[in-house]
Design a protein around this motif. Structure first.
Motif, PDB file in Angstrom:
ATOM      1  N   LEU A 129       0.943  -1.107   0.249  1.00 55.99           N
ATOM      2  CA  LEU A 129       0.341   0.013  -0.164  1.00 55.99           C
ATOM      3  C   LEU A 129       1.085   1.525   0.233  1.00 55.99           C
ATOM      4  O   LEU A 129       0.045   2.300  -0.812  1.00 55.99           O
ATOM      5  CB  LEU A 129      -0.689   0.504   1.071  1.00 55.99           C
ATOM      6  N   VAL A 130       2.206   1.136   0.825  1.00 56.41           N
ATOM      7  CA  VAL A 130       2.908   2.055   0.326  1.00 56.41           C
ATOM      8  C   VAL A 130       3.817   2.572  -0.870  1.00 56.41           C
ATOM      9  O   VAL A 130       3.389   3.738  -1.054  1.00 56.41           O
ATOM     10  CB  VAL A 130       4.324   2.287   1.330  1.00 56.41           C
ATOM     11  N   ASP A 131       3.771   1.432  -1.343  1.00 56.24           N
ATOM     12  CA  ASP A 131       4.617   1.427  -2.941  1.00 56.24           C
ATOM     13  C   ASP A 131       3.122   1.985  -3.744  1.00 56.24           C
ATOM     14  O   ASP A 131       3.938   3.208  -4.292  1.00 56.24           O
ATOM     15  CB  ASP A 131       5.134  -0.255  -3.216  1.00 56.24           C
ATOM     16  N   GLU A 132       1.814   1.738  -3.197  1.00 53.39           N
ATOM     17  CA  GLU A 132       1.069   2.615  -4.476  1.00 53.39           C
ATOM     18  C   GLU A 132       0.899   3.376  -4.090  1.00 53.39           C
ATOM     19  O   GLU A 132       0.494   4.790  -5.105  1.00 53.39           O
ATOM     20  CB  GLU A 132      -0.143   1.384  -4.212  1.00 53.39           C
ATOM     21  N   GLY A 133       1.014   4.137  -2.237  1.00 55.56           N
ATOM     22  CA  GLY A 133       0.686   5.572  -2.488  1.00 55.56           C
ATOM     23  C   GLY A 133       1.650   6.828  -3.043  1.00 55.56           C
ATOM     24  O   GLY A 133       0.927   7.809  -3.044  1.00 55.56           O
ATOM     25  N   TRP A 138       3.737  10.464  -7.187  1.00 53.39           N
ATOM     26  CA  TRP A 138       4.490  10.878  -8.858  1.00 53.39           C
ATOM     27  C   TRP A 138       4.186  10.549  -9.150  1.00 53.39           C
ATOM     28  O   TRP A 138       4.013  11.457 -10.381  1.00 53.39           O
ATOM     29  CB  TRP A 138       5.538   9.013  -9.035  1.00 53.39           C
ATOM     30  N   ILE A 139       2.987  10.227  -9.459  1.00 51.17           N
ATOM     31  CA  ILE A 139       2.086  10.620 -10.393  1.00 51.17           C
ATOM     32  C   ILE A 139       1.333  12.271 -10.101  1.00 51.17           C
ATOM     33  O   ILE A 139       1.414  12.889 -11.175  1.00 51.17           O
ATOM     34  CB  ILE A 139       0.677   9.655 -10.675  1.00 51.17           C
ATOM     35  N   THR A 140       0.912  12.452  -9.357  1.00 54.47           N
ATOM     36  CA  THR A 140       0.429  13.713  -8.594  1.00 54.47           C
ATOM     37  C   THR A 140       1.874  15.003  -9.542  1.00 54.47           C
ATOM     38  O   THR A 140       1.661  16.579 -10.208  1.00 54.47           O
ATOM     39  CB  THR A 140       0.238  14.165  -7.498  1.00 54.47           C
ATOM     40  N   ARG A 150       8.346  19.298  -8.330  1.00 59.50           N
ATOM     41  CA  ARG A 150       8.476  18.123  -8.350  1.00 59.50           C
ATOM     42  C   ARG A 150       9.571  17.408  -7.708  1.00 59.50           C
ATOM     43  O   ARG A 150       9.992  16.321  -6.586  1.00 59.50           O
ATOM     44  CB  ARG A 150       8.652  18.218 -10.354  1.00 59.50           C
ATOM     45  N   VAL A 151      10.963  18.637  -8.113  1.00 55.88           N
ATOM     46  CA  VAL A 151      12.239  18.055  -8.039  1.00 55.88           C
ATOM     47  C   VAL A 151      12.052  18.085  -6.374  1.00 55.88           C
ATOM     48  O   VAL A 151      13.123  16.945  -5.725  1.00 55.88           O
ATOM     49  CB  VAL A 151      12.661  19.295  -8.181  1.00 55.88           C
ATOM     50  N   ALA A 152      11.464  19.053  -5.501  1.00 55.63           N
ATOM     51  CA  ALA A 152      11.627  19.349  -4.147  1.00 55.63           C
ATOM     52  C   ALA A 152      10.665  18.433  -3.324  1.00 55.63           C
ATOM     53  O   ALA A 152      12.089  17.691  -2.495  1.00 55.63           O
ATOM     54  CB  ALA A 152      11.231  20.425  -3.829  1.00 55.63           C
ATOM     55  N   HIS A 153       9.667  17.725  -3.999  1.00 54.53           N
ATOM     56  CA  HIS A 153       9.035  16.783  -3.633  1.00 54.53           C
ATOM     57  C   HIS A 153       9.746  15.258  -3.579  1.00 54.53           C
ATOM     58  O   HIS A 153       9.640  14.826  -2.212  1.00 54.53           O
ATOM     59  CB  HIS A 153       7.684  16.394  -4.464  1.00 54.53           C
ATOM     60  N   LEU A 154      10.583  14.828  -4.649  1.00 48.86           N
ATOM     61  CA  LEU A 154      11.337  13.878  -5.105  1.00 48.86           C
ATOM     62  C   LEU A 154      12.682  13.974  -3.660  1.00 48.86           C
ATOM     63  O   LEU A 154      12.896  12.727  -3.308  1.00 48.86           O
ATOM     64  CB  LEU A 154      11.950  13.603  -6.441  1.00 48.86           C
ATOM     65  N   MET A 155      13.036  14.972  -3.701  1.00 48.77           N
ATOM     66  CA  MET A 155      13.957  14.826  -2.422  1.00 48.77           C
ATOM     67  C   MET A 155      13.659  14.835  -1.251  1.00 48.77           C
ATOM     68  O   MET A 155      14.848  14.345  -0.421  1.00 48.77           O
ATOM     69  CB  MET A 155      14.987  16.245  -2.461  1.00 48.77           C
ATOM     70  N   ILE A 224       8.248  24.861  -0.306  1.00 50.72           N
ATOM     71  CA  ILE A 224       8.707  24.331  -1.789  1.00 50.72           C
ATOM     72  C   ILE A 224       8.219  23.700  -2.655  1.00 50.72           C
ATOM     73  O   ILE A 224       7.217  23.397  -3.417  1.00 50.72           O
ATOM     74  CB  ILE A 224      10.400  24.956  -2.767  1.00 50.72           C
ATOM     75  N   ALA A 225       7.829  22.387  -2.008  1.00 55.59           N
ATOM     76  CA  ALA A 225       7.602  20.568  -2.452  1.00 55.59           C
ATOM     77  C   ALA A 225       5.803  20.264  -2.766  1.00 55.59           C
ATOM     78  O   ALA A 225       5.686  20.177  -2.579  1.00 55.59           O
ATOM     79  CB  ALA A 225       7.893  19.508  -1.913  1.00 55.59           C
TER      80      ALA A 225
END
Length: 240
Positions: A129-133, A138-140, A150-155, A224-225
């Motif tokens: 479920l965590v993987d799916e979340g 990522w889709i969002t 996008r970059v800040a969120h991934l970091m 920022i993210a």
């Protein structure tokens, strides 16, 4: 906990000593895998459950024009595709990023473990479920977040996931991802990504250099993210 797979599942619920011992035994066939080696390729028949005990890996697809989209990053403790054995063939590939230690659990054995050990079954389902979340996050990002968001969120995500399994090295986090890989996971060109990284550094939020991530201002990076860690079930802690 020396076995990171057991350690990760234990975070999702208590595992008995017998359940822990069963998982350690099931992953005792671990082998070393060189960097940039495919564990399985798109189109292959699904094989065993892969468990990453050490090192990093990724899921990816190659498009007809030869470009690559990275779909997920796998860290120590992660396992791959609990139920993909129900399908006729793989719809993506899995490749090591760094030198890795990978164990395999036969699908029938994994089914038997989950049938006999309800604690393991519950933890595995929560992990899925965590993987799916994470996939939804990522889709969002790809659909609605700006480049810098996008970059800040991934970091934020990678930093928090690494901290959760004890991979952080204060004040820097070793991040074995090239700018090309990050660009392939963010739907950006390397040149555009480089500009965004410079902007985040100029803002005083973070600095990424030579495979090391330094979050200089966690609050600013989170702002920022627009980062909300609910899908990871942990909160980003101050790097101080």
């Amino acid at each position: 906990m020396s076995n990171r797979f057991v350690g990760k599942l234990s975070n999702f619920g208590p595992l008995s000593a017998n359940e822990q011992s069963t998982l350690i035994s099931a992953t005792s066939n671990a082998r070393k895998v060189a960097p940039r080696k495919d564990l399985i390729r798109e189109g292959d028949r699904p094989g065993p459950v892969f468990v990453i005990l050490e090192g990093w890996a990724c899921r990816y697809k190659i498009l007809p024009n030869g470009s690559r989209q990275i779909l997920a990053y796998l860290m120590p403790g992660d396992c791959c595709d609990l139920h993909v054995g129900l399908l006729a063939e793989m719809d993506h590939s899995i490749q090591t990023i760094t030198a890795a230690v990978v164990a395999t659990i036969d699908r029938l054995e994994m089914d038997a473990i989950m049938d006999r050990h309800k604690g393991v079954a519950k933890a595995m389902y929560i992990a899925q479920l965590v993987d799916e979340g994470t996939m939804r996050a990522w889709i969002t990002s790809m659909g609605r977040r700006s480049s810098i968001e996008r970059v800040a969120h991934l970091m934020c995500e990678l930093y928090l996931r690494a901290r959760n399994i004890g991979l952080d090295f204060e004040p820097y986090l070793a991040l074995p991802l090239s700018q090309l890989m990050l660009a392939d996971s963010l739907g950006m060109t390397p040149v555009h990504l480089n500009r965004v990284l410079k902007e985040l550094r100029h803002e005083g939020a973070m600095d990424l250099q030579r495979g090391h991530l330094l979050i200089t201002d966690p609050g600013k990076l989170v702002q920022i993210a627009g980062f909300d860690a609910n899908y990871l079930h942990r909160r980003l802690r101050s790097a101080a």
